[in-house]
Motif scaffolding. Sequence first.
Motif, PDB file in Angstrom:
ATOM      1  N   ARG A 152       0.857  -1.198   0.000  1.00 20.77           N
ATOM      2  CA  ARG A 152       0.000   0.000   0.000  1.00 20.77           C
ATOM      3  C   ARG A 152       0.884   1.235   0.000  1.00 20.77           C
ATOM      4  O   ARG A 152       1.691   1.428   0.902  1.00 20.77           O
ATOM      5  CB  ARG A 152      -0.900   0.005   1.248  1.00 20.77           C
ATOM      6  N   TRP A 153       0.743   2.052  -1.024  1.00 22.66           N
ATOM      7  CA  TRP A 153       1.546   3.254  -1.113  1.00 22.66           C
ATOM      8  C   TRP A 153       0.946   4.334  -0.215  1.00 22.66           C
ATOM      9  O   TRP A 153      -0.226   4.688  -0.359  1.00 22.66           O
ATOM     10  CB  TRP A 153       1.623   3.750  -2.554  1.00 22.66           C
ATOM     11  N   PRO A 154       1.717   4.871   0.716  1.00 24.07           N
ATOM     12  CA  PRO A 154       1.166   5.829   1.683  1.00 24.07           C
ATOM     13  C   PRO A 154       0.909   7.197   1.069  1.00 24.07           C
ATOM     14  O   PRO A 154       1.491   7.565   0.035  1.00 24.07           O
ATOM     15  CB  PRO A 154       2.264   5.909   2.741  1.00 24.07           C
ATOM     16  N   ARG A 155       0.057   7.948   1.717  1.00 21.67           N
ATOM     17  CA  ARG A 155      -0.207   9.336   1.308  1.00 21.67           C
ATOM     18  C   ARG A 155       1.034  10.192   1.622  1.00 21.67           C
ATOM     19  O   ARG A 155       1.632  10.068   2.688  1.00 21.67           O
ATOM     20  CB  ARG A 155      -1.428   9.874   2.039  1.00 21.67           C
ATOM     21  N   VAL A 156       1.373  11.078   0.704  1.00 19.96           N
ATOM     22  CA  VAL A 156       2.527  11.968   0.867  1.00 19.96           C
ATOM     23  C   VAL A 156       2.112  13.391   0.535  1.00 19.96           C
ATOM     24  O   VAL A 156       1.378  13.620  -0.441  1.00 19.96           O
ATOM     25  CB  VAL A 156       3.699  11.551  -0.053  1.00 19.96           C
ATOM     26  N   VAL A 157       2.564  14.334   1.331  1.00 23.27           N
ATOM     27  CA  VAL A 157       2.404  15.753   1.007  1.00 23.27           C
ATOM     28  C   VAL A 157       3.793  16.347   0.818  1.00 23.27           C
ATOM     29  O   VAL A 157       4.679  16.177   1.671  1.00 23.27           O
ATOM     30  CB  VAL A 157       1.644  16.511   2.100  1.00 23.27           C
ATOM     31  N   ILE A 158       3.992  17.005  -0.309  1.00 21.80           N
ATOM     32  CA  ILE A 158       5.263  17.647  -0.641  1.00 21.80           C
ATOM     33  C   ILE A 158       5.187  19.114  -0.218  1.00 21.80           C
ATOM     34  O   ILE A 158       4.282  19.835  -0.658  1.00 21.80           O
ATOM     35  CB  ILE A 158       5.562  17.539  -2.147  1.00 21.80           C
ATOM     36  N   VAL A 159       6.097  19.551   0.635  1.00 25.14           N
ATOM     37  CA  VAL A 159       6.105  20.926   1.134  1.00 25.14           C
ATOM     38  C   VAL A 159       7.321  21.646   0.565  1.00 25.14           C
ATOM     39  O   VAL A 159       8.461  21.189   0.734  1.00 25.14           O
ATOM     40  CB  VAL A 159       6.132  20.964   2.669  1.00 25.14           C
ATOM     41  N   VAL A 160       7.068  22.780  -0.108  1.00 24.62           N
ATOM     42  CA  VAL A 160       8.127  23.533  -0.779  1.00 24.62           C
ATOM     43  C   VAL A 160       8.154  24.966  -0.245  1.00 24.62           C
ATOM     44  O   VAL A 160       7.290  25.772  -0.594  1.00 24.62           O
ATOM     45  CB  VAL A 160       7.906  23.566  -2.306  1.00 24.62           C
ATOM     46  N   PRO A 161       9.106  25.323   0.620  1.00 19.35           N
ATOM     47  CA  PRO A 161       9.252  26.730   1.007  1.00 19.35           C
ATOM     48  C   PRO A 161       9.901  27.503  -0.134  1.00 19.35           C
ATOM     49  O   PRO A 161      10.879  27.044  -0.728  1.00 19.35           O
ATOM     50  CB  PRO A 161      10.168  26.661   2.233  1.00 19.35           C
TER      51      PRO A 161
ATOM     52  N   GLY B 103       0.596   6.225  -5.135  1.00 12.35           N
ATOM     53  CA  GLY B 103      -0.327   6.571  -4.074  1.00 12.35           C
ATOM     54  C   GLY B 103      -0.871   7.984  -4.230  1.00 12.35           C
ATOM     55  O   GLY B 103      -0.764   8.604  -5.289  1.00 12.35           O
ATOM     56  N   VAL B 104      -1.466   8.493  -3.148  1.00 11.09           N
ATOM     57  CA  VAL B 104      -2.028   9.848  -3.150  1.00 11.09           C
ATOM     58  C   VAL B 104      -0.944  10.829  -2.728  1.00 11.09           C
ATOM     59  O   VAL B 104      -0.280  10.638  -1.704  1.00 11.09           O
ATOM     60  CB  VAL B 104      -3.233   9.935  -2.187  1.00 11.09           C
ATOM     61  N   ALA B 105      -0.763  11.881  -3.518  1.00  9.44           N
ATOM     62  CA  ALA B 105       0.250  12.889  -3.212  1.00  9.44           C
ATOM     63  C   ALA B 105      -0.231  14.249  -3.671  1.00  9.44           C
ATOM     64  O   ALA B 105      -1.039  14.353  -4.610  1.00  9.44           O
ATOM     65  CB  ALA B 105       1.582  12.548  -3.880  1.00  9.44           C
ATOM     66  N   GLU B 106       0.243  15.281  -3.028  1.00  8.04           N
ATOM     67  CA  GLU B 106      -0.066  16.654  -3.418  1.00  8.04           C
ATOM     68  C   GLU B 106       1.089  17.557  -3.026  1.00  8.04           C
ATOM     69  O   GLU B 106       1.981  17.153  -2.266  1.00  8.04           O
ATOM     70  CB  GLU B 106      -1.364  17.137  -2.779  1.00  8.04           C
ATOM     71  N   VAL B 107       1.074  18.788  -3.541  1.00  3.37           N
ATOM     72  CA  VAL B 107       2.156  19.741  -3.312  1.00  3.37           C
ATOM     73  C   VAL B 107       1.604  20.977  -2.617  1.00  3.37           C
ATOM     74  O   VAL B 107       0.558  21.514  -3.026  1.00  3.37           O
ATOM     75  CB  VAL B 107       2.823  20.150  -4.643  1.00  3.37           C
ATOM     76  N   ILE B 108       2.279  21.417  -1.560  1.00  3.93           N
ATOM     77  CA  ILE B 108       1.982  22.697  -0.920  1.00  3.93           C
ATOM     78  C   ILE B 108       3.202  23.589  -1.083  1.00  3.93           C
ATOM     79  O   ILE B 108       4.279  23.266  -0.576  1.00  3.93           O
ATOM     80  CB  ILE B 108       1.656  22.532   0.571  1.00  3.93           C
ATOM     81  N   LEU B 109       3.055  24.676  -1.816  1.00  3.28           N
ATOM     82  CA  LEU B 109       4.138  25.650  -1.960  1.00  3.28           C
ATOM     83  C   LEU B 109       3.862  26.812  -1.021  1.00  3.28           C
ATOM     84  O   LEU B 109       2.793  27.426  -1.080  1.00  3.28           O
ATOM     85  CB  LEU B 109       4.258  26.132  -3.401  1.00  3.28           C
ATOM     86  N   VAL B 110       4.810  27.086  -0.136  1.00  5.62           N
ATOM     87  CA  VAL B 110       4.664  28.158   0.845  1.00  5.62           C
ATOM     88  C   VAL B 110       5.429  29.368   0.342  1.00  5.62           C
ATOM     89  O   VAL B 110       6.664  29.374   0.334  1.00  5.62           O
ATOM     90  CB  VAL B 110       5.178  27.715   2.230  1.00  5.62           C
TER      91      VAL B 110
END
Length: 392
Positions: A42-51, A73-80
């Motif tokens: 099972r591929w885990p959920r990942v959130v990519i955080v980019v300052p 799996g489920v992944a998304e990107v948060i750019l700060v």
Amino acid sequence: MSTLAWFALGSLAVWAWLLLGQGFFWRTDQRLPPAPRKGPDRWPRVVIVVPARDEAEVLPVSLPSLLAQDYPGVAEVILVDDGSTDGTGTLAVGLAGRCGGLPLSVVSPGEPEAGWTGKLWALRHGMALARAREPEFLLLTDADIAHEPDSLRLLVAAAKANGLDLVSQMARLRVASFWERLVVPAFVYFFAQLYPFRWINRRRPLATAAAGGCVLLRTETAVAAGVPEVIRQAVIDDVSLARAVRRAGGRIWLGLAERVDSVRPYPGLGELWRMVARSAYAQLRHSPPLLVGTVAGLVVVYLVPPVALVAGVAGGDAVAAWAGGAAWAVMAGTYVPMLRYYRQTLWLAPLLPFTAFLYLLMTVDSAVRHYRGRGAAWKGRTYARPEATSGR
């Protein structure tokens, strides 16, 4: 024997120790640990955080590479967007609209509160938003880092298969200009000498470090370690992060990247000088005795060998010439694997003493900047010496 001969013999003895007793730091074989080809069940959920602060120059290369991750799996990107003045946030939204791929959120935390460095303030905001999605892993990656499409998948597979809480890769830095070729491979070489990767990756580690450009971090471990709050004042945030994770009982791995590259250009010596000088004195904990010891060590280890060889030959001092030449040969030989990793000509190896002299001057300049009140200056912000913070 002459004084110079004694110094040359001392330098040779140090290089014999570095060659065999410093974790084989000079080898470049620490790559991602093995994982099953099919990956986890099972591929885990990942959130990519980019300052990101004023990154419009590099974002068109780096951000699309994140959005295009081929992750099962489920992944998304948060750019700060950390107070950018060059339209970084707007550009990121436009790139996501054109490129598609993983979902992207662009947020801004406002100016850092007192006692926080800008990057860690941005990470605090991004990680808090990410945790609301309940991911198993966070990928913390800088805005100048480009990832091959399978980068995230390989990182997660390695972490899951080997029970790792933090997996970090030293991104392959850009080497295009003359000064980048001369200085950049040595930067990674010196880092590995200070923090031998093999020592970090042992079951019973002898050193602790990470490379901040690419860090896959288990979320529950980040919470247990209290990051980023516990390291909020850190200028050298990657090493501080690794130490916090280690104190919380987390397992760490660090190695050289094959699928992760920095796209930030440092075309001239001035840009490279500022990059090193902004944190060199912080690495020495702003300690004058450590500064003096570091300068003396660089002189004995890197500058004495060529001086002893030349002066020994010119002055008929056979011991100085022999010991200096042998130490210089060992030094150059240990640098060859890093030059090969960076696909550079091996003729740069004998120039390592000159590059080390540049780093000596950068370190001294870093201390001078600190005592002139400029501290670690980066993108319009200056960080003074951190006050003591409560840690774990």
